[in-house]
Motif scaffolding. Structure first.
Motif, short mmCIF file in Angstrom:
data_model
loop_
_atom_site.label_atom_id
_atom_site.label_comp_id
_atom_site.label_asym_id
_atom_site.label_seq_id
_atom_site.Cartn_x
_atom_site.Cartn_y
_atom_site.Cartn_z
N ASN A 147 -10.68 -6.82 0.30
CA ASN A 147 -10.08 -6.77 1.63
C ASN A 147 -8.65 -6.29 1.51
N THR A 148 -8.33 -5.35 2.38
CA THR A 148 -6.95 -4.86 2.40
C THR A 148 -6.36 -5.15 3.77
N GLN A 149 -5.05 -5.14 3.82
CA GLN A 149 -4.39 -5.25 5.11
C GLN A 149 -3.16 -4.35 5.10
N VAL A 150 -2.93 -3.70 6.22
CA VAL A 150 -1.75 -2.86 6.34
C VAL A 150 -0.57 -3.77 6.67
N GLN A 151 0.39 -3.76 5.78
CA GLN A 151 1.58 -4.60 6.02
C GLN A 151 2.82 -3.78 5.75
N ASN A 152 3.70 -3.72 6.70
CA ASN A 152 4.96 -2.99 6.57
C ASN A 152 4.77 -1.57 6.04
N GLY A 153 3.81 -0.90 6.59
CA GLY A 153 3.62 0.50 6.24
C GLY A 153 2.98 0.73 4.89
N ASP A 154 2.45 -0.31 4.28
CA ASP A 154 1.76 -0.11 3.01
C ASP A 154 0.39 -0.80 3.09
N ILE A 155 -0.50 -0.42 2.17
CA ILE A 155 -1.82 -1.05 2.16
C ILE A 155 -1.84 -2.08 1.04
N GLU A 156 -1.99 -3.33 1.40
CA GLU A 156 -1.97 -4.41 0.42
C GLU A 156 -3.37 -4.99 0.28
N VAL A 157 -3.69 -5.43 -0.94
CA VAL A 157 -4.94 -6.15 -1.14
C VAL A 157 -4.68 -7.62 -0.83
N ILE A 158 -5.53 -8.22 0.01
CA ILE A 158 -5.30 -9.62 0.38
C ILE A 158 -6.41 -10.54 -0.12
N PHE A 159 -7.50 -9.97 -0.59
CA PHE A 159 -8.64 -10.77 -1.00
C PHE A 159 -9.52 -9.97 -1.94
N PRO A 160 -10.12 -10.50 -2.92
CA PRO A 160 -10.02 -11.85 -3.47
C PRO A 160 -8.66 -12.07 -4.15
N SER A 161 -8.35 -13.33 -4.35
CA SER A 161 -6.98 -13.67 -4.74
C SER A 161 -6.59 -13.09 -6.10
N GLU A 162 -7.56 -12.92 -7.02
CA GLU A 162 -7.13 -12.41 -8.34
C GLU A 162 -6.59 -10.98 -8.27
N PHE A 163 -6.92 -10.26 -7.21
CA PHE A 163 -6.40 -8.90 -7.09
C PHE A 163 -5.33 -8.79 -6.00
N ALA A 164 -5.09 -9.89 -5.30
CA ALA A 164 -4.26 -9.80 -4.10
C ALA A 164 -2.81 -9.45 -4.42
N SER A 165 -2.25 -8.57 -3.60
CA SER A 165 -0.85 -8.22 -3.76
C SER A 165 -0.03 -8.77 -2.59
N ALA A 166 -0.70 -9.40 -1.63
CA ALA A 166 0.03 -9.97 -0.50
C ALA A 166 -0.80 -11.08 0.14
N GLU A 167 -0.14 -11.87 0.96
CA GLU A 167 -0.82 -12.94 1.69
C GLU A 167 -1.43 -12.37 2.97
N THR A 168 -2.53 -12.95 3.41
CA THR A 168 -3.15 -12.51 4.66
C THR A 168 -2.30 -12.92 5.86
N VAL A 169 -2.15 -12.01 6.79
CA VAL A 169 -1.51 -12.36 8.06
C VAL A 169 -2.60 -12.38 9.12
N PHE A 170 -2.96 -13.59 9.57
CA PHE A 170 -4.01 -13.72 10.58
C PHE A 170 -3.80 -15.02 11.33
N PRO A 171 -3.88 -15.05 12.63
CA PRO A 171 -4.08 -13.91 13.51
C PRO A 171 -2.86 -12.99 13.58
N MET A 172 -3.12 -11.74 13.95
CA MET A 172 -2.04 -10.77 13.87
C MET A 172 -1.00 -10.93 14.98
N ASN A 173 -1.40 -11.53 16.07
CA ASN A 173 -0.41 -11.71 17.14
C ASN A 173 0.10 -13.14 17.19
N GLY A 174 -0.21 -13.92 16.16
CA GLY A 174 0.13 -15.34 16.17
C GLY A 174 1.50 -15.55 15.81
#
Lengths: 411, 325, 290
Positions: free
Chosen positions: A384-411
């Motif tokens: 799972n990836t997520q776009v954060q601050n103009g970059d594509i970060e891996v958020i899941f699974p944790s052994e590969f994650a480069s960032a924390e998940t932001v969810f919900p996005m409008n929260g």
């Protein structure tokens, strides 16, 4: 060749990539990157749709495969064959299965040691079947349809994941993300393109989502091309799902994202599965705001791997956008050449056997150990990836994650 | 009669070709040429002899292809039965399209566009109903045996296709030499005059579209058995419709051998451009397009027109009446 | 069953989308109505115009609406030249040759674009890309409103040119009686080329108004061709008001079809209407010749 007719007239589209790119990956050192003239080159066929409707993806595949060949050659070629260089034979399927199959037939006769092909599922089905007639080793680079691997062809292999695996993974991860969230999603709407990849994925998702407590309020299938997404977005607006799940190609994804922004759609999250754009740096760069916090479950590399990052840099230095097509085709070539290396011969049966016993180290991908079962690499998985601050970060699974998940996005 | 002798001799010569050609590539090329000739000949019956230009032959092709595939995959019915059923259903679609258009006297570009619309309707439907597998498509299980109409060697596929194509060419030869054919061409050249002579244009055009649909549907059946996978855009997409009309127009409209010339010329052109130009995406297609335009500039009556003018023979088909839209 | 509250916004949106279709169809109806040819290259030429707008914007910073003064004249020149130097020469008086030659041109243009511009999907970013007008509680993107106005104005201009100018009279004469027109001294080759040029110029207008909400790639034009043909026939070929009306109807049918039948199956509505109109009223809704 034992043709009674001269086949020279059909043309050889050969392409020796003897580039000066530094030896990368492979983990092999000590071999000078000079041609070893005594070993006959090993030809590998690359069949991709570089013209026609899916030309962008096809070209990306071709570039990725060529980079792999350049790297292999720079690192000394195939050592068990006396340092034989790998030579690419290129062909254009024009997006049509029958042309892809014809090209494979030509290549088999030209004596290629193996074929890397497809990109689309429909073309991969045709090319692998044609290759099977001559037992020519065939590695599917992208084609995610599970039916490609379920036919029991002994020459067909795939190192990347199929959509059954991807959909399951997407649902499991979504569940984990949901559980961890203070405001979990309860409803979802799936928007998918009408061909095999979108439809197949959507079917699997709508079956499984209820089991993790997410109610699928609607599934919208759309054509390629869809010229206007307002209608679809209006339905999103009226149903107000917590989660929007798109599964479509790049062009449609861009229009959808644009329209959602125009219509001021607010949802807890956009969670695409094999989304054409959410894992594409071009989209993120061109629409930083529209792309922000979109999540995707897709093919990706391991951001914690030195090798993966080096390859990304090398590809970007060539002006390529580092999309999944590039590294999946790269891996497919690597897997095929590794098998030839271990077989120590280009004998087709031996290479197929070597492919079936492949245990290639793919730690530059977010995969478990390579283990082939009926041609499919069971270690393959999406992330799972997520776009954060103009970059594509891996958020899941944790052994590969480069960032924390932001969810919900409008929260 | 000379034409018939030539036709039989040609197909007889072709039938023994696999004995001498062991290259799978050459066999595949010949199969694809023959397949294009079959598609083109099917179109030629309606377009060349009947003067009714269709842009939607995919409607027949796709119906044949889906019939043989659906019967096998969903109902386990043998493809040899499917071949017959595919041809029949394609004819049924042809009857429906023909009846709803010819009855209202649609012709020219109106007819062309309405056939295109029918093909699109079928494409969209096949994308939505479950028994065609919708967008996921249909995969015919790989299980080579003559009973399954799946062959390991290309030669058997070739003979199957050759047989179908031979029947198509024979039918067209008959059209060129029969009362029905004379009526069809009379309707093409001047519908009112033909009516005045007691010809029923509706009946004649219906017969033509039925035959045309039949052979197009059989080509679809062959495609399905050869590639074993179908999806809505393969079956009902516009590329089949375009190939169907391109082949006879290039080769020579309303001539017996035109579709064969056209198929050979177009495939040669496409193979040559691909091998000459190399690997820059799109480049070979640009050359293909340029050569196509040049051929039209210098050989306005198609290749058989060119061949006839070289040999000094009068072309079989007269100049078509200008379309008044 | 969709929420009835979105039917009105959907219809409004269908109207604006339909106006864009109408713009593509306006050029086609002129070409089709006068030259009686089915122009397979129409989509490829639209694509070319879109690239024109794209590069003017990204390289020279020209706003797409300013490009309205640049792209249509260039497209006119391209169209005039193509008709004069290639299409007329290749036709040899036979429809099937025109069909083939426009098909050949489409293949050439699309693949030249693939070679020159690569297959990337390109989009432009304008300050108003995401701006909307709120009309009857519905958000309508500003570029779509401008496109709607543009379509109406263009249809009006075409009507004026055809009905009130010498060129228009020549075009009408040629459409009705090619032989007679030649007899009274009309330079038919020139007038044919003017018609084709005007039709292609119209694609330039369409491109300028389309790109702010769309994208361009080498095959982008094909998505519009079929729908444009539908509109031309629906409106009555050669009729500009008909094309505008046909475009709006198709836009609304597409929107409602999508809403009630699903986005994929809903496309069927367009073709069903097309078939029904062709069968029962083959001259189209406003069917009279130019």
């Amino acid at each position: 060749m034992t043709d009674t007719m001269k086949s020279g007239g059909l043309g050889r589209r050969q392409f020796l990539k003897n580039s000066g790119v530094a030896a990368l990956g492979l983990g092999v050192t000590g071999f000078p990157s000079v041609l070893r003239a005594q070993a006959a080159p090993v030809k590998i066929g690359l069949v991709h749709p570089v013209s026609g409707f899916i030309a962008f993806s096809g070209s990306q595949c071709r570039e990725g495969a060529l980079m792999a060949i350049a790297d292999i050659n720079a690192a000394g070629g195939i050592k068990s064959l006396g340092g034989a260089q790998v030579e690419a034979v290129l062909a254009d399927s024009q997006g049509k299965p029958e042309i892809g199959a014809s090209e494979v037939g030509k290549m088999a006769e030209e004596g290629v040691a193996g074929i890397v092909a497809g990109y689309s599922s429909a073309i991969s089905l045709a090319t692998s079947q044609e290759a099977a007639k001559t037992n020519t080793p065939h590695v599917v680079d992208v084609g995610v349809s599970d039916s490609i691997m379920s036919r029991g062809l002994e020459n067909t292999f795939r190192f990347g994941p199929g959509y059954g695996n991807i959909a399951n993974f997407a649902v499991d991860n979504l569940n984990a993300i949901n559980q961890a969230s203070s405001s979990p999603a309860k409803t979802a709407m799936i928007i998918h393109e009408e061909s095999v990849f979108g439809t197949g994925t959507a079917n699997l998702l709508s079956e499984r989502l209820p089991s993790i407590g997410i109610d699928v309020v609607d599934v919208i299938k759309h054509a390629n091309p869809t010229r206007d997404f307002t209608n679809i977005v209006l339905q999103l607006k009226s149903k107000q799902p917590d989660l929007i799940i798109p599964a479509n190609y790049y062009n449609e994804y861009v229009l959808l994202a644009r329209t959602m922004r125009q219509q001021r759609i607010e949802a807890k999250g956009i969670y695409s599965v094999l989304g054409g754009a959410a894992s594409n740096y071009k989209f993120v760069n061109e629409f930083p705001e529209a792309a922000d916090l979109i999540m995707d479950c897709n093919h990706w590399f391991n951001p914690k791997s030195e090798v993966a990052m080096q390859r990304k840099t090398a590809a970007e230095a060539k002006g390529l956008i580092y999309t999944y097509e590039v590294f999946l085709a790269y891996n497919a070539v690597l897997g095929l050449v590794d098998a030839i290396e271990r077989a120590g011969t280009t004998d087709k049966a031996a290479v197929n056997e070597a492919l079936a016993g492949s245990n290639l180290d793919m730690s530059y991908m977010p995969y478990a150990a390579t283990k082939m079962e009926n041609g499919q690499n069971m270690g393959a998985a999406p992330v799972n990836t997520q776009v954060q601050n103009g970059d594509i970060e891996v958020i899941f699974p944790s052994e590969f994650a480069s960032a924390e998940t932001v969810f919900p996005m409008n929260g | 009669m000379r034409q018939l002798a030539l036709l039989v001799a040609l197909f007889a010569a072709l039938a023994v070709a696999p004995i001498f050609i062991h290259s799978a590539v050459w066999m595949n090329l010949i199969i694809m040429v023959l397949y294009a000739a079959l598609l083109g000949q099917a179109w030629n019956i309606l377009g060349g002899y009947g003067g009714q230009f269709s842009f939607g032959h995919a409607a027949f092709f796709g119906t044949g292809a889906y019939t043989i595939a659906v019967l096998q995959v969903q109902l386990g019915i043998n493809p040899w039965v499917g071949l017959v059923a595919g041809g029949m259903l394609a004819m049924l679609v042809a009857a429906f399209i023909g009846f709803s258009t010819f009855r209202y006297g649609l012709k020219g570009s109106y007819f062309a566009l309405i056939t295109l619309a029918f093909a699109e309707v079928l494409r969209i439907l096949s994308n939505s109903v479950p028994f065609t597998g919708a967008g996921v498509g249909l995969l015919i299980e790989l299980n080579p045996s003559a009973a399954n109409m799946q062959f390991v060697d290309k030669a058997s596929y070739f003979w199957l296709l050759l047989a179908i194509t031979f029947i198509a060419f024979l039918t067209v030869w008959w059209i060129g030499n029969s009362r029905f054919g004379a009526q069809l061409m009379a309707v093409r050249d001047n519908e009112d005059a033909a009516r005045a002579l007691g010809v029923d244009p509706f009946k004649v055009k219906m017969s033509a579209i039925l035959l045309s649909g039949l052979f197009s549907g059989l080509a679809g059946c062959f495609y399905a058995q050869y590639f074993l996978y179908l999806d809505p855009s393969i079956a009902y997409g516009s590329s089949v419709s375009v190939e169907s009309l391109l082949v006879p127009i290039v080769g020579g409209l309303g001539t017996l051998f035109g579709p064969l010339f056209g198929a050979i010329a177009l495939h040669t052109l496409s193979e040559v451009t691909r091998s000459v130009i190399g690997d820059l995406p799109g480049a070979s297609l640009v050359l293909y397009g340029i050569l196509l335009v040049l051929v039209i500039l210098f050989s306005p009556r198609g290749l058989s027109g060119l061949i006839n003018s070289l040999t000094g023979r009068v072309p079989a088909s007269k100049k078509k009446e200008e379309n008044n839209g | 069953m969709p929420d009835l509250a979105i039917v009105l916004p959907s219809v409004l949106n269908g109207l604006t989308t339909g106006a864009l279709y109408a713009l593509v169809a306006l050029g086609l109806t002129l070409i089709y109505g006068v030259l009686h040819i089915i122009n397979f290259a129409h989509g490829a030429l639209l694509m070319l115009a879109l690239y024109g707008v794209y590069f003017l914007n990204t390289v020279l910073g020209v706003d797409p609406y300013v490009a309205l003064f640049i792209v249509p004249p260039v497209m006119f020149a391209i169209g005039y030249t193509l008709q004069r130097l290639v299409i007329t020469k290749a036709s040899h008086g036979r429809d099937e040759n025109i069909l083939l030659v426009t098909l050949g041109l489409a293949i050439i243009i699309e693949n030249l674009a693939l070679m020159g511009f690569r297959s990337d999907t390109r989009i432009i970013d304008t300050p108003y890309s995401f701006e909307v007008f709120e009309i009857l509680g519905t958000f309508i993107p500003q570029p779509k409103v401008y496109a709607f106005i543009g379509a109406v104005v263009t249809a009006g201009l075409f009507w004026l040119v055809i009905n009130k100018t010498d060129l228009g009279r020549a075009i009408r004469a040629l459409a009705k009686e090619p032989k007679g027109a030649r007899l009274v001294g009309i330079n038919t080759n020139h007038v044919f080329a003017m018609s084709f040029g005007l039709g292609v110029a119209c694609l330039g207008v369409a491109a300028c108004l389309l790109l702010p909400t769309y994208y361009v790639s080498p095959h982008v034009g094909q998505g519009f061709v079929l729908v444009a043909f539908t509109i031309v026939v629906l409106g009555g070929m050669g009729s500009f008001v008909g094309a505008l009306l046909g475009g709006l109807i198709i836009g609304v049918v597409e929107a409602l079809g999508g809403l009630f039948l699903g986005e994929s199956l809903g496309q069927i509505g367009i073709f069903v209407i097309f078939i029904v109109v062709l069968i029962f009223r083959p001259t189209g809704l406003l069917g009279h010749k130019v």
